[in-house]
Design a protein around this motif. Structure first.
Motif, PDB file in Angstrom:
ATOM      1  N   ARG B  83       0.296 -13.330  13.709  1.00 13.93           N
ATOM      2  CA  ARG B  83      -0.540 -12.508  14.581  1.00 13.93           C
ATOM      3  C   ARG B  83      -0.679 -11.085  14.081  1.00 13.93           C
ATOM      4  O   ARG B  83      -1.281 -10.266  14.757  1.00 13.93           O
ATOM      5  N   MET B  84      -0.082 -10.796  12.940  1.00 12.41           N
ATOM      6  CA  MET B  84      -0.285  -9.456  12.381  1.00 12.41           C
ATOM      7  C   MET B  84      -1.672  -9.389  11.759  1.00 12.41           C
ATOM      8  O   MET B  84      -2.604  -8.948  12.386  1.00 12.41           O
ATOM      9  N   ASP B  85      -1.814  -9.855  10.546  1.00 12.96           N
ATOM     10  CA  ASP B  85      -3.168  -9.988  10.002  1.00 12.96           C
ATOM     11  C   ASP B  85      -3.633 -11.390  10.351  1.00 12.96           C
ATOM     12  O   ASP B  85      -3.422 -12.333   9.607  1.00 12.96           O
ATOM     13  N   TYR B  86      -4.281 -11.492  11.504  1.00 11.93           N
ATOM     14  CA  TYR B  86      -4.641 -12.831  11.972  1.00 11.93           C
ATOM     15  C   TYR B  86      -5.732 -13.484  11.138  1.00 11.93           C
ATOM     16  O   TYR B  86      -6.073 -14.623  11.340  1.00 11.93           O
ATOM     17  N   LEU B  87      -6.335 -12.724  10.246  1.00 10.16           N
ATOM     18  CA  LEU B  87      -7.335 -13.346   9.373  1.00 10.16           C
ATOM     19  C   LEU B  87      -6.684 -13.918   8.118  1.00 10.16           C
ATOM     20  O   LEU B  87      -7.328 -14.630   7.368  1.00 10.16           O
ATOM     21  N   ALA B  88      -5.441 -13.552   7.880  1.00  7.73           N
ATOM     22  CA  ALA B  88      -4.744 -14.078   6.712  1.00  7.73           C
ATOM     23  C   ALA B  88      -3.326 -14.428   7.117  1.00  7.73           C
ATOM     24  O   ALA B  88      -2.354 -13.916   6.570  1.00  7.73           O
ATOM     25  N   GLY B  89      -3.208 -15.296   8.125  1.00  2.60           N
ATOM     26  CA  GLY B  89      -1.906 -15.644   8.652  1.00  2.60           C
ATOM     27  C   GLY B  89      -0.974 -16.217   7.599  1.00  2.60           C
ATOM     28  O   GLY B  89       0.219 -15.928   7.576  1.00  2.60           O
ATOM     29  N   MET B  90      -1.528 -17.032   6.716  1.00  2.52           N
ATOM     30  CA  MET B  90      -0.703 -17.669   5.690  1.00  2.52           C
ATOM     31  C   MET B  90      -0.033 -16.626   4.801  1.00  2.52           C
ATOM     32  O   MET B  90       1.130 -16.769   4.432  1.00  2.52           O
ATOM     33  N   ASN B  91      -0.764 -15.601   4.451  1.00  5.06           N
ATOM     34  CA  ASN B  91      -0.201 -14.565   3.589  1.00  5.06           C
ATOM     35  C   ASN B  91       0.905 -13.807   4.298  1.00  5.06           C
ATOM     36  O   ASN B  91       1.895 -13.414   3.683  1.00  5.06           O
ATOM     37  N   MET B  92       0.724 -13.628   5.607  1.00  2.11           N
ATOM     38  CA  MET B  92       1.767 -12.959   6.383  1.00  2.11           C
ATOM     39  C   MET B  92       3.022 -13.833   6.411  1.00  2.11           C
ATOM     40  O   MET B  92       4.139 -13.366   6.185  1.00  2.11           O
ATOM     41  N   GLY B 337      23.479  -7.531   4.500  1.00  7.83           N
ATOM     42  CA  GLY B 337      22.739  -6.733   3.518  1.00  7.83           C
ATOM     43  C   GLY B 337      21.314  -6.508   3.976  1.00  7.83           C
ATOM     44  O   GLY B 337      20.978  -6.703   5.152  1.00  7.83           O
ATOM     45  N   GLU B 338      20.489  -6.069   3.062  1.00  7.82           N
ATOM     46  CA  GLU B 338      19.106  -5.793   3.431  1.00  7.82           C
ATOM     47  C   GLU B 338      18.194  -6.199   2.290  1.00  7.82           C
ATOM     48  O   GLU B 338      18.613  -6.276   1.129  1.00  7.82           O
ATOM     49  N   ALA B 339      16.949  -6.463   2.650  1.00  6.86           N
ATOM     50  CA  ALA B 339      15.980  -6.855   1.618  1.00  6.86           C
ATOM     51  C   ALA B 339      14.621  -6.299   2.001  1.00  6.86           C
ATOM     52  O   ALA B 339      14.263  -6.229   3.176  1.00  6.86           O
ATOM     53  N   TYR B 340      13.890  -5.897   0.979  1.00  7.38           N
ATOM     54  CA  TYR B 340      12.511  -5.448   1.212  1.00  7.38           C
ATOM     55  C   TYR B 340      11.637  -6.082   0.151  1.00  7.38           C
ATOM     56  O   TYR B 340      11.962  -6.045  -1.040  1.00  7.38           O
ATOM     57  N   LEU B 341      10.547  -6.661   0.569  1.00 11.63           N
ATOM     58  CA  LEU B 341       9.671  -7.294  -0.418  1.00 11.63           C
ATOM     59  C   LEU B 341       8.222  -7.063  -0.016  1.00 11.63           C
ATOM     60  O   LEU B 341       7.840  -7.266   1.139  1.00 11.63           O
ATOM     61  N   GLU B 342       7.435  -6.607  -0.987  1.00 10.46           N
ATOM     62  CA  GLU B 342       6.010  -6.458  -0.757  1.00 10.46           C
ATOM     63  C   GLU B 342       5.264  -7.571  -1.458  1.00 10.46           C
ATOM     64  O   GLU B 342       5.593  -7.937  -2.577  1.00 10.46           O
ATOM     65  N   THR B 343       4.265  -8.086  -0.776  1.00 11.68           N
ATOM     66  CA  THR B 343       3.432  -9.113  -1.407  1.00 11.68           C
ATOM     67  C   THR B 343       1.984  -8.638  -1.387  1.00 11.68           C
ATOM     68  O   THR B 343       1.604  -7.772  -0.595  1.00 11.68           O
ATOM     69  N   GLU B 344       1.202  -9.246  -2.259  1.00 11.84           N
ATOM     70  CA  GLU B 344      -0.207  -8.876  -2.350  1.00 11.84           C
ATOM     71  C   GLU B 344      -0.987  -9.710  -1.344  1.00 11.84           C
ATOM     72  O   GLU B 344      -1.322 -10.860  -1.595  1.00 11.84           O
ATOM     73  N   MET B 350       1.506  -5.897   1.682  1.00  9.69           N
ATOM     74  CA  MET B 350       2.194  -6.014   2.960  1.00  9.69           C
ATOM     75  C   MET B 350       3.671  -6.187   2.676  1.00  9.69           C
ATOM     76  O   MET B 350       4.052  -7.094   1.942  1.00  9.69           O
ATOM     77  N   GLY B 351       4.505  -5.332   3.224  1.00  6.90           N
ATOM     78  CA  GLY B 351       5.932  -5.426   2.937  1.00  6.90           C
ATOM     79  C   GLY B 351       6.730  -5.739   4.190  1.00  6.90           C
ATOM     80  O   GLY B 351       6.371  -5.317   5.288  1.00  6.90           O
ATOM     81  N   PHE B 352       7.794  -6.516   4.034  1.00 12.38           N
ATOM     82  CA  PHE B 352       8.704  -6.784   5.150  1.00 12.38           C
ATOM     83  C   PHE B 352      10.089  -6.290   4.780  1.00 12.38           C
ATOM     84  O   PHE B 352      10.576  -6.532   3.665  1.00 12.38           O
ATOM     85  N   PHE B 353      10.717  -5.607   5.673  1.00 12.76           N
ATOM     86  CA  PHE B 353      12.050  -5.058   5.472  1.00 12.76           C
ATOM     87  C   PHE B 353      12.968  -5.717   6.489  1.00 12.76           C
ATOM     88  O   PHE B 353      12.648  -5.779   7.679  1.00 12.76           O
ATOM     89  N   ILE B 354      14.066  -6.221   5.993  1.00 11.94           N
ATOM     90  CA  ILE B 354      14.941  -6.961   6.900  1.00 11.94           C
ATOM     91  C   ILE B 354      16.382  -6.547   6.620  1.00 11.94           C
ATOM     92  O   ILE B 354      16.805  -6.476   5.469  1.00 11.94           O
ATOM     93  N   CYS B 371      -3.069  -2.151   5.944  1.00 18.09           N
ATOM     94  CA  CYS B 371      -4.250  -1.591   6.589  1.00 18.09           C
ATOM     95  C   CYS B 371      -3.962  -0.214   7.157  1.00 18.09           C
ATOM     96  O   CYS B 371      -4.846   0.634   7.221  1.00 18.09           O
ATOM     97  N   PHE B 372      -2.693  -0.011   7.583  1.00 19.74           N
ATOM     98  CA  PHE B 372      -2.343   1.281   8.149  1.00 19.74           C
ATOM     99  C   PHE B 372      -2.592   2.388   7.129  1.00 19.74           C
ATOM    100  O   PHE B 372      -3.219   3.410   7.423  1.00 19.74           O
ATOM    101  N   SER B 373      -2.123   2.152   5.906  1.00 16.69           N
ATOM    102  CA  SER B 373      -2.336   3.148   4.857  1.00 16.69           C
ATOM    103  C   SER B 373      -3.808   3.236   4.495  1.00 16.69           C
ATOM    104  O   SER B 373      -4.343   4.323   4.277  1.00 16.69           O
ATOM    105  N   ASN B 374      -4.444   2.073   4.431  1.00 20.99           N
ATOM    106  CA  ASN B 374      -5.854   2.088   4.057  1.00 20.99           C
ATOM    107  C   ASN B 374      -6.690   2.837   5.096  1.00 20.99           C
ATOM    108  O   ASN B 374      -7.630   3.546   4.756  1.00 20.99           O
TER     109      ASN B 374
END
Lengths: 443, 406, 115, 209
Positions: B83-92, B337-344, B350-354, B371-374
């Motif tokens: 439900r974040m980028d609902y036009l590209a749910g798979m990528n999310m 621990g923690e992980a951060y990963l950005e994907t195209e 779009m990056g997720f930090f956990i 999109c926020f930055s854009n």
């Protein structure tokens, strides 16, 4: 009809009733026309967009869709913003609609089938069509909404600008015909389609496209629909309108579309004359009796309506194909392209008619085509003395007390003031053809 | 209309050049406006048709997605990423799954990787089609919108067949995918791609090269590469400004290994032409690198690129070994621990930090929205443009409010 | 009323309409403080004059037909219309300048030439 | 009483609309409404022109006069967003002056208009002829066009005898070529002048804005 009613009613009431009935009939031309065009637009848009469009209402093809839509709109709440100027907000849609509807008074649907036969038909139509903008501006201002105001100001700028090239384009066929009478202009294009003004010379051919562009712009259709640009101005000038008042705007728009393409049909495409003179070939003329003449005119009306609908369809097609222009580009288009092109074409057409007065092919009987019921006479400087003889016939009874416009003479009289003519065209022919027609109304 | 430009005589404040004294007008564009792509609210300061300031106001679609993520197991959070980028749910889904896998250091089978490429690139095509269609809509052309949706429907049909949903898939999940692809899915997908390629050419005729479209998009909202980097723009918006950056090539190893061995070029202008533009229309003379037209064109070319990638992925998937997933239990403890990963993603990076404290439920979850930055660059691009250019510029940034507000 | 409706109208009736328009225009010019209102008054005055010209041009509106202005009346009316348009253009430009200089369109504010 | 003179009927209609809205222009103080009333008044007047057989002038009135008022309306709309200029209330003393002068003028004009018997309308004998004259469509465009070129078709038709026509031809036809040219040059000058007056200017602005 008045005679029929007068057997039951006092004559003035009979005349009133007759007039009202005719008004109602005429009112249905734009109304039913708008219904039809909305349906055409929906179906055409659907086809263009790979959809079906309305399919259910009215059995097949959803042909009653607009009736259903209209009922829906009639039952909607008539909203008015708190800050709105109540009177102008309520009146504005009718101002636009009246302007659009009034034009139908002067638009001939077939040879002589016109509500009010005006000598200045083209002029009148252009003038009244230009009044439609008042409705839009008042609606935009009275809504007390910034988006509406934006739409109104855009419309004002656009319409005021586009009236210039539109007028120039219309003047060219008028100049070729030598009259602003739409019926006379239509009659001049009788015969084969080669007699149509669009094929008169290369300049008219070009100017038709300029005319159509300006026409689309003046009736606010895409790509010039800036006043209601939904992606920028929400809905532009009719943002705050709902229900029936909104419907009125809609009808006015479609009415204007029909008028612009109808005017194009008469000015450039022979009006009610088909590509081949079918009515003449079938013998459907007045010479073979009243019924035959009526049928011939009915055929002509179908011709005219077909051409106009074709023009509207092209507008619809354009709308669903191209993106919208920006306001500065619309102005650039008008001032940098349409106006100069129209001016050059006007000059060219003038020179062309001057150089080839009878047309290049010489197929036309008279200099400006065969005109039924209207006699044209070309007067040159050397004909000055004979012209006075012609004028003799025009001097009918009681002419002492009547100016020329009252004359019902069937001979055109024109002469040249020696000095003026010598100043303007020293040696060339002075092409002034006046049409004083017998104007036996064939209705 | 009036212009109030004092720039030529900026040294003497008393000399002003004017036409008519006019007041500036504040206009709310949105949140209920046809062309703000959701519930964006732009406050425009206009002088007649000229926009002197455009300030985006966001937050109308805030749904506390990140906070919810801190109360759910990672696999349970997958539907919220949809439900974040609902036009590209798979990528999310993919971005979240990869981030969690990175935290867990979970290797997934080869087959699942290729499946993910197929699905992610298909969704990229769908997202860019919507971007193209709505951009046409923003410029006043309605038909391309429906054409784009027609093609997107076919992708959604394929997705529906694969996972049962058309918009919120939750298909790519931690450990792979929820199901393997159905029996004849690959053939249908290939047939669709064969049919899509010529259609894209038609879109180029309808929009990319259309004279009015070029006038509306070329040299509008020009964003220099420096500006784009300064504002943290990513994705097609960044590449449209000529920055050669694509996480599928330049990203972290954890992400790029999905694309190892795939032949593809980053869609970015080099020496006046794009890598795959040989059979597509030339760049119009009026277009400037970084304008709306370039951003649009990059998306169009990325569709072609994605078609190519899907084809390669299908070939690999057919011969790949392993399963479509490794099972991950819902109550499986996450390593500390923690992980951060950005994907195209289609819209950008779009990056997720956990952050985990060793429990089954993450302690902190954050998302970095592309999109926020854009969108943040809107203010910069809209300064001094015409009112009609605002939808053109915002549309070319291709934002989705669901992702911005989360 | 019905009696009047049965009678043909004459030039005098047109002249009355013209007089009303003219007087409305004059009152408009004297009372309005808004420069645009004054301009509208001028338009009304010119329009009232035009009605007279048209009324006098039509011979069928009067008993002494031969004395009608005929075409001349219409041509003069055309010139009036054209000049009114020209006048409006210049006047609006002046109003615009006035507005730019004074920040108002209230003509009462334009008293700088007062001695 | 069962005959209505429709010319009279429509004259009454148009003149009532024209006068009513002209008075409304005077009474209203909202600039946009004033412009709207003015438009209706002018449009009704063009109806009077059509009624009086001056088709060309009527169409011209619609196109130029009403079109010119459009610009007034636009200015009104533009100024309206500037706050207080929508409603500039007239002062009491100007009302007094205006009404006194107006009523006096109206009385004078009415007296003059009704003073000439021949202007009251056609006589009984001329009635049929008048009906005929108004029943025919008036063809004024061509004669006016020719008159503007200096050719008075109406005067040529005016006399029955060829002698009279020769006289007209030789004695000049009092066409309107020269005024026409003057007006066209005048319009050009006005166009340039108005554009010059209203164009973007640079000036030293000493007042605080």
């Amino acid at each position: 009809m008045a005679e029929f009613f007068s057997t039951y009613l006092p004559s003035w009431l009979a005349q009133l009733v007759t007039g009202l009935i005719q008004c109602v009939i005429l009112l249905h031309v734009p109304l039913v026309g708008a219904m039809f065009f909305v349906w055409v637009e929906r179906k055409a848009a659907a086809r263009i967009q790979d959809r079906l469009g309305p399919t259910r209402v009215g059995g097949m093809f959803g042909w009653l869709q607009l009736l259903a839509d209209g009922l829906k709109l009639l039952t909607k709440e008539d909203l008015r913003p708190q800050e709105a100027d109540a009177m102008l907000f309520r009146l504005a849609p009718y101002v636009g609609f009246c302007a659009s509807f009034t034009v139908f008074l002067a638009l001939p649907f077939s040879d002589g089938w016109v509500v009010q036969w005006l000598d200045v038909g083209v002029f009148f139509i252009l003038a009244v069509l230009g009044l439609e903008v008042f409705g839009v501006i008042l609606a935009g201002w009275a809504s007390a909404s910034k988006w509406s105001l934006f739409g109104a100001m855009r419309e004002a700028a656009q319409v005021v600008s586009y009236e210039v090239p539109l007028g120039m384009c219309v003047v060219v066929p008028v100049m070729i015909a030598g009259t602003m009478d739409l019926v006379a202009i239509g009659r001049m294009q009788e015969g084969l389609f080669t007699n149509w003004f669009i094929f008169h010379d290369p300049f008219t051919f070009v100017i038709f496209f300029v005319y159509f562009t300006c026409g689309i712009a003046s009736v606010n259709r895409a790509p010039f629909d800036l006043a209601e640009a939904e992606s920028e101005l929400v809905a532009g000038f009719h943002t705050e309108y709902s229900g029936f008042r909104w419907l009125i705007f809609y009808m006015a728009e479609y009415g204007s579309m029909f008028i612009v393409s109808g005017l194009a049909a008469i000015l450039f495409f022979g009006g009610w004359n088909g590509p081949i003179p079918l009515a003449d070939l079938l013998g459907l003329t007045d010479a073979n009796g009243e019924l035959a003449g009526y049928l011939g005119r009915f055929l002509g009306m179908l011709n005219f309506v077909f051409k106009s609908v074709l023009g509207v369809t092209v507008m619809i097609w354009v709308r669903w194909t191209v993106p919208r222009l920006r306001i500065d580009q619309v102005m650039t288009m008008c001032l940098k392209y349409c106006t100069p092109i129209a001016a050059v074409m006007f000059l060219g057409a003038t020179l062309w008619t001057y150089t080839f007065p009878g047309g290049v092919t010489g197929l036309r009987g008279t200099p400006y085509g065969t005109v039924r019921g209207v006699s044209a006479q070309r007067v040159e400087l050397s004909d000055l003395t004979p012209a006075t003889e012609d004028a003799e016939g025009a001097a009918g009874e009681g002419s002492d007390n009547k100016p020329a416009e009252e004359h019902a003479g069937d001979v055109a009289a024109a002469a040249a003031d020696g000095e003026a003519a010598a100043a303007s065209t020293p040696s060339g022919p002075l092409s002034i053809a006046t049409f004083a027609s017998s104007r036996a109304r064939s209705r | 209309m009036a212009t109030q430009t004092g720039t030529a005589f900026a040294d003497d404040p008393r000399i002003i050049e004017y036409d008519v004294r006019t007041d500036e007008m504040l206009i709310n564009m949105g949140p209920q406006h046809p062309s703000t792509h959701g519930v964006l609210r732009l406050v425009l300061r206009t002088d007649g048709e000229i926009v002197s300031e455009a300030v985006p106001h966001i937050g109308y679609l805030h749904r506390c997605a990140e906070k919810i993520g801190e109360n759910l197991a990672p696999r349970q959070f997958v539907p919220y990423t949809d439900r974040m980028d609902y036009l590209a749910g798979m990528n999310m889904n993919l971005g979240w799954a990869l981030a969690v896998e990175k935290l867990m250091n979970l290797e997934i089978p080869e087959k699942a990787k290729h499946l993910r490429v197929i699905i992610a690139e298909m969704n990229r095509i769908a997202s860019h089609l919507v971007g193209m269609g709505t951009y046409g809509l923003d410029l006043g052309s309605f038909s391309p919108f429906l054409y784009a949706f027609r093609e997107r429907e076919k992708i959604l049909d394929l997705f529906e067949e694969a996972c049962g949903a058309r918009l919120t898939y939750s298909y790519l999940t931690v450990g792979g995918a929820t199901h393997d692809l159905p029996a004849t899915w690959l053939e249908k997908c290939e047939a669709f791609l064969d049919q899509l390629l010529p259609v894209i050419t038609e879109y180029h005729t309808l929009l990319t090269t259309n004279a009015i479209f070029v006038r509306r998009a070329a040299n509008i909202g020009v964003m220099s590469a420096a500006t784009a980097i300064d504002f943290g723009c990513t994705g097609p918006v960044l590449r449209g400004s000529g920055v050669d950056q694509d996480l599928r090539r330049d990203g972290e190893q954890w992400y790029t290994e999905m694309y190892d061995g795939y032949a593809f070029e980053v869609i970015v202008e080099k020496d006046g032409h794009y890598p795959k533009d040989h059979e597509y229309p030339a760049i119009p003379k009026t277009a400037v690198l970084g304008d709306c037209w370039h951003r649009f064109y990059v998306r169009m070319l990325e569709v072609i690129q994605s078609i190519d990638l899907v084809r390669q992925a299908i070939d690999r998937y057919r011969t790949a070994t392993g399963s479509h997933c490794v099972p991950v239990k819902l109550n499986q403890k996450l390593p500390k621990g923690e992980a951060y990963l950005e994907t195209e993603c289609p819209k950008g990076q779009m990056g997720f930090f956990i952050v985990s404290r060793g429990e089954a439920i993450p302690w902190r979850v954050r998302a970095r929205s592309s999109c926020f930055s854009n969108l943040s660059v809107t203010h910069e691009l809209c300064r001094g443009c015409l009112l009609a250019d605002v939808p053109a510029i915002v549309g070319s940034l291709d934002i989705v409010m669901g992702e911005i507000d989360r | 009323m019905m009696q009047f409706l049965a009678q043909p109208v004459g030039a005098a009736h047109y002249l009355l309409v013209g007089a009303v328009l003219f007087v409305c225009g004059v009152i408009c010019m004297t009372t309005k403080r808004n420069a645009l209102g004054v301009l509208m008054g001028i338009e009304l005055v010119l329009n009232g004059a035009n009605v007279n010209f048209i009324a006098f041009s039509q011979p069928a509106l009067r008993a002494d037909r031969g004395l009608a202005l005929g075409l001349d009346g219409q041509v003069v009316a055309i010139f009036v219309i054209v000049l009114a348009a020209a006048e409006a253009a210049v006047a609006l430009a002046i109003v615009l300048n006035f507005y730019n200089n004074h920040g108002t369109v209230d003509v009462d504010e334009a008293d700088e030439l007062k001695g | 009483m069962d005959a209505i003179n429709w010319h009279t009927f429509f004259f009454l209609l148009f003149s009532l609309v024209a006068c009513a809205f002209a008075i409304a222009v005077v009474l209203s103080s909202n600039i946009v409404r004033m412009a709207f009333y003015l438009i209706l008044s002018l449009a009704a007047t063009s109806g009077l022109f059509f009624l009086a057989g001056a088709d060309f002038v009527g169409a011209m009135q619609l196109m130029i006069y009403v079109g010119g008022t459009l610009v007034l309306l636009i200015f009104g709309v533009m100024l309206t967003n500037q706050g207080p200029y929508t409603m500039l209330k007239s002062r009491g003393d100007s009302w007094l002056l205006g009404v006194v002068a107006g009523v006096g003028l109206l009385a004078l004009l009415t007296y003059t208009a009704l003073g000439v018997r021949d202007w009251m309308g056609p006589t009984e004998e001329q009635l049929a002829e008048t009906q005929l004259a108004f029943a025919q469509p008036s063809a004024t465009a061509t004669p006016i066009g020719n008159a503007l070129l200096g050719i008075r078709v109406d005067k040529l038709n005016g006399g029955n005898e060829p002698d009279a026509q020769q006289q007209v031809l030789q004695g000049g036809m009092s066409g309107y070529l020269l005024p026409f040219e003057i007006v066209s040059v005048h319009l050009l000058v006005v166009l340039i002048g108005a554009a010059h007056l209203a164009r973007t200017k640079k000036r030293s602005d000493t007042r605080s804005t």
